[in-house]
Design an enzyme around this catalytic site. Structure first.
Site, PDB file in Angstrom:
ATOM      1  N   CYS A   2      -1.333   0.196   3.895  1.00 32.83           N
ATOM      2  CA  CYS A   2      -0.143   0.304   4.716  1.00 32.83           C
ATOM      3  C   CYS A   2       0.101  -0.978   5.488  1.00 32.83           C
ATOM      4  O   CYS A   2      -0.652  -1.937   5.384  1.00 32.83           O
ATOM      5  CB  CYS A   2      -0.297   1.467   5.705  1.00 32.83           C
ATOM      6  SG  CYS A   2      -0.729   3.047   4.905  1.00 32.83           S
ATOM      7  N   ARG A  52       3.927   3.181   5.092  1.00 30.38           N
ATOM      8  CA  ARG A  52       2.844   3.773   4.321  1.00 30.38           C
ATOM      9  C   ARG A  52       2.962   3.541   2.830  1.00 30.38           C
ATOM     10  O   ARG A  52       4.028   3.733   2.235  1.00 30.38           O
ATOM     11  CB  ARG A  52       2.784   5.286   4.577  1.00 30.38           C
ATOM     12  CG  ARG A  52       1.562   5.929   3.916  1.00 30.38           C
ATOM     13  CD  ARG A  52       1.477   7.411   4.214  1.00 30.38           C
ATOM     14  NE  ARG A  52       0.239   7.947   3.674  1.00 30.38           N
ATOM     15  CZ  ARG A  52       0.106   9.149   3.096  1.00 30.38           C
ATOM     16  NH1 ARG A  52       1.172   9.937   3.011  1.00 30.38           N
ATOM     17  NH2 ARG A  52      -1.052   9.556   2.628  1.00 30.38           N
ATOM     18  N   ALA A  54       1.162   5.443   0.041  1.00 29.99           N
ATOM     19  CA  ALA A  54       0.369   6.661  -0.062  1.00 29.99           C
ATOM     20  C   ALA A  54      -0.626   6.549  -1.215  1.00 29.99           C
ATOM     21  O   ALA A  54      -0.246   6.373  -2.366  1.00 29.99           O
ATOM     22  CB  ALA A  54       1.287   7.866  -0.272  1.00 29.99           C
ATOM     23  N   VAL A  55      -1.914   6.662  -0.875  1.00 29.28           N
ATOM     24  CA  VAL A  55      -2.986   6.545  -1.867  1.00 29.28           C
ATOM     25  C   VAL A  55      -3.895   7.773  -1.849  1.00 29.28           C
ATOM     26  O   VAL A  55      -4.314   8.266  -2.886  1.00 29.28           O
ATOM     27  CB  VAL A  55      -3.811   5.254  -1.613  1.00 29.28           C
ATOM     28  CG1 VAL A  55      -5.045   5.206  -2.506  1.00 29.28           C
ATOM     29  CG2 VAL A  55      -2.946   4.020  -1.854  1.00 29.28           C
ATOM     30  N   GLY A  83      -5.472   0.699   5.481  1.00 26.07           N
ATOM     31  CA  GLY A  83      -6.727   0.472   4.772  1.00 26.07           C
ATOM     32  C   GLY A  83      -7.296   1.705   4.125  1.00 26.07           C
ATOM     33  O   GLY A  83      -6.628   2.726   3.972  1.00 26.07           O
ATOM     34  N   ASP A 107      -8.208   9.903   4.997  1.00 28.42           N
ATOM     35  CA  ASP A 107      -9.208   9.124   5.731  1.00 28.42           C
ATOM     36  C   ASP A 107      -8.668   8.699   7.090  1.00 28.42           C
ATOM     37  O   ASP A 107      -9.442   8.411   8.011  1.00 28.42           O
ATOM     38  CB  ASP A 107      -9.670   7.917   4.910  1.00 28.42           C
ATOM     39  CG  ASP A 107      -8.534   6.972   4.541  1.00 28.42           C
ATOM     40  OD1 ASP A 107      -7.389   7.439   4.368  1.00 28.42           O
ATOM     41  OD2 ASP A 107      -8.791   5.766   4.380  1.00 28.42           O
ATOM     42  N   GLY A 385     -12.413  -8.522  -8.877  1.00 32.70           N
ATOM     43  CA  GLY A 385     -13.706  -9.195  -8.810  1.00 32.70           C
ATOM     44  C   GLY A 385     -13.767 -10.268  -7.744  1.00 32.70           C
ATOM     45  O   GLY A 385     -14.756 -11.025  -7.683  1.00 32.70           O
TER      46      GLY A 385
END
Length: 622
Positions: A2, A52, A54-55, A83, A107, A385
């Site tokens: 976000c 936001r 959204a994850v 985060g 979270d 990576g």
């Protein structure tokens, strides 16, 4: 992932109608970071904004998020958060055992409740990448928090009666009290190819240092570290060290595969991205969620007409395809051409994303943005990576005795411009006016920043010689060089609404490998020995044994031609803001026939500076 912003003003009433348009303008600048939803919340002296992406918990994770008193319904705490906390499930279970109840599966709510349960010490429990702000209406205090490695950005600007903050400078610059200005020190920071922790280039603005908190109250503000790299004796032998690195990587990647949206990996065919892709393929396969998606960047005709040089002995394409076939990934190449790289709209998008010129990375900045834009059409989260070279010692200057012994940042002793703009691309500073360079004193600025960084290294008692120096080199990379790359990746990805996760930045892995003796990190006589040994069984031999090659840069001669055309256009404009900064004799040389690629890095820098000065209205106070 976000975008956050906010405004604390102890001498104003921020619930007044005049404050709302300002907060909304600040919040709108974060739409790129959060295209899915937005929200604002205001208290008498606090105004918080949120955008936001959204994850996790698509419906329940809306923000700003509030914790309210069970009895009178008053707000106990307000949070605007960016985060991912990867251990949020374990923390939620622990908090439930302490009597906390949850309305969502996000979270975000775990972070909110963790602060209520454990106070300031809650930061020690978080594993992830994050930047957030907590406002306590009862004490009228603000707490800003940034993750340990600085994966997620967080800027702030003190004001006479409070503070402004945001995920990016643009959020702060949207406030009418802030004027975009850069002084001599800011310009030196911009051009010295270093990233000083806390420095934000713009005058009056700061970046919260990684692993730090800022607490603001009516009496003032205090910035404190809650984490920093520490040194301890490494007691594991080589086989045990390799096993532990593998165990950590499997746990880290497993945690970072959690998402309620499509997920993929960034795959170059190098050791780092191949390791992450192979571990992701393994984890998704075992969970019945495979195959993993993977994406690579390439340029039209690049693989077919590739010309090896001392930096890039091999093209990425064949190795990326070999790894994709080996692990059975659903792979796509994102192929770009010179017109894509030189498109003014694309180059302007880079400047907008970064709030600064793309002077350090050349065409790599544009190609990265376009790669992420293409990926975002198919995935919302990508594993990268990035940072393995800093953690395991992969860059060529780690293994160059002259660069290691130099009394400066090792990447400054090496010709680092070639790493990003292609071999023979020359100095980034070659077209700047000698008077400006004298005034900036970049060698002196860099020397001062280097010795500041060196003073922070936590040495072991009695540590001497090469091991001591390599601890210093590693610390410089983990606290300075990696910050440039993480910032670049965050801005390019979030400008397209793509969340990029960086497993190699997990603080447990970073701390463990930082304290592994250098001889063990290179036990097979090569770079990144520990990583190669830890994942060799997952990779085809050609990929495991491949010599490191940096992020690709186009070799199309038309690119240099297009750069010169852009430089000609700038010089033809008497009002071009970059003109007073240039050495006009050097510019004529760069525009002459036969100049080739020798001024490529410098021309990229000039075009970036000019576009930045035009688009941001930045005042140079030099």
């Amino acid at each position: 992932m976000c975008g956050i912003t906010g405004w604390i003003a102890y001498d104003q009433d921020l619930t007044a109608p005049t404050a709302l348009p300002v907060l909304e303008a600040m919040t709108r600048t974060m739409e790129c970071r959060g295209p899915d939803a937005g929200g604002v919340w205001r208290d008498t002296h606090a105004a918080l904004g949120h955008r936001r992406l959204a994850v996790i918990d698509i419906e329940g994770g809306r923000q700003p998020m509030l914790a309210e008193d069970e009895h009178d319904g008053r707000t106990r705490l307000a949070l605007t958060y960016s985060g991912e906390v990867y251990n949020y499930r374990e923390l939620r279970a622990e908090l439930r055992s302490l009597g906390h109840t949850f309305r969502t599966d996000s979270d975000t709510e775990v972070v909110l409740r963790a602060y209520l349960a454990w106070g300031d010490s809650f930061t020690e429990r978080l594993n992830g990448m994050y930047a957030f702000a907590l406002w306590d209406p009862r004490t009228e205090e603000l707490l800003l928090v940034r993750d340990r490695m600085g994966i997620k950005p967080l800027y702030y600007h003190p004001t006479p009666d409070g503070i402004l903050f945001g995920s990016e400078p643009k959020a702060i610059l949207a406030h009418p009290a802030v004027r975009p200005a850069v002084d001599l020190e800011g310009m030196a920071e911009l051009l010295a190819f270093t990233k000083t922790p806390g420095h934000a280039v713009y005058r009056g603005m700061r970046e919260l240092r990684p692993g730090h908190t800022l607490r603001l109250g009516r009496a003032g503000s205090i910035v404190r570290p809650y984490w920093r790299l520490e040194s301890y004796e490494h007691t594991d032998d080589t086989p045990a060290t390799v096993r532990h690195v593998r165990e950590l990587l499997e746990d880290i990647v497993g945690r970072q595969l959690v998402a309620d949206v499509p997920l993929c990996t960034l795959l170059s065919g190098g050791l780092d991205s191949s390791a992450i892709t192979a571990l992701a393929a393994k984890g998704l396969g075992e969970a019945g969620r495979g195959p993993v998606r993977s994406f690579s960047v390439d340029f039209t005709g690049h693989t077919e007409h590739f010309r090896p040089d001392r930096l890039r002995p091999t093209p990425d394409g064949p190795y990326a395809h070999a790894l994709a076939e080996h692990v059975g990934s659903d792979h796509r190449d994102i192929v770009l051409d010179t017109a894509d790289l030189m498109d003014p709209a694309h180059r302007a998008a880079v400047i907008t994303a970064r709030d600064l010129p793309y002077a350090g990375f050349g065409d790599g900045d544009v190609s990265l943005l376009l790669l992420f834009r293409a990926i975002r059409a198919r995935s919302t989260v990508a594993l990268s990576g990035e940072s393995a070279d800093e953690v395991f010692g992969g860059y060529r200057w780690f293994h160059d005795p002259a660069a290691v012994a130099a009394d400066t940042f090792p990447w400054s002793a090496d010709d680092v411009a070639d790493s990003f703009s292609g071999a023979g691309s020359g100095s980034r500073l070659a077209l700047l006016a000698p008077g400006l360079l004298t005034k900036l004193d970049l060698p002196g600025y860099q020397r001062a920043r280097y010795h500041e960084a060196l003073a922070e290294v936590p040495h072991l008692p009695g540590e001497t010689g090469h091991q001591k120096r390599m601890r210093e080199i590693s610390h410089l990379h983990l606290t300075r060089f990696v910050q440039m790359l993480l910032d670049r990746k965050d801005r390019a990805s979030m400008a397209t609404g793509l969340e990029v996760r960086v497993p190699f930045c997990d603080h447990r892995l970073v701390t463990y490998v930082f304290n592994t003796p250098w001889a063990m990190k290179t036990f097979d006589g090569r770079e990144k020995s520990l990583l190669r040994a830890a994942v060799r069984d997952l990779l085809p031999a050609s990929v495991a044994d491949r010599v490191k090659s940096p992020y690709p840069s186009t070799q199309d001669p038309r690119y240099a031609t297009a750069l010169r055309a852009g430089l000609r256009d700038v010089m033809a404009d008497p009002d071009a803001p970059v003109r007073p900064l240039l050495d006009h004799d050097a510019v004529r040389e760069a525009l002459a026939d036969g100049a080739g690629d020798s001024f490529r890095a410098a021309t990229e820098a000039v075009l970036g500076l000019d576009m930045w000065l035009r688009s941001h209205g930045t005042a140079l106070e030099l």
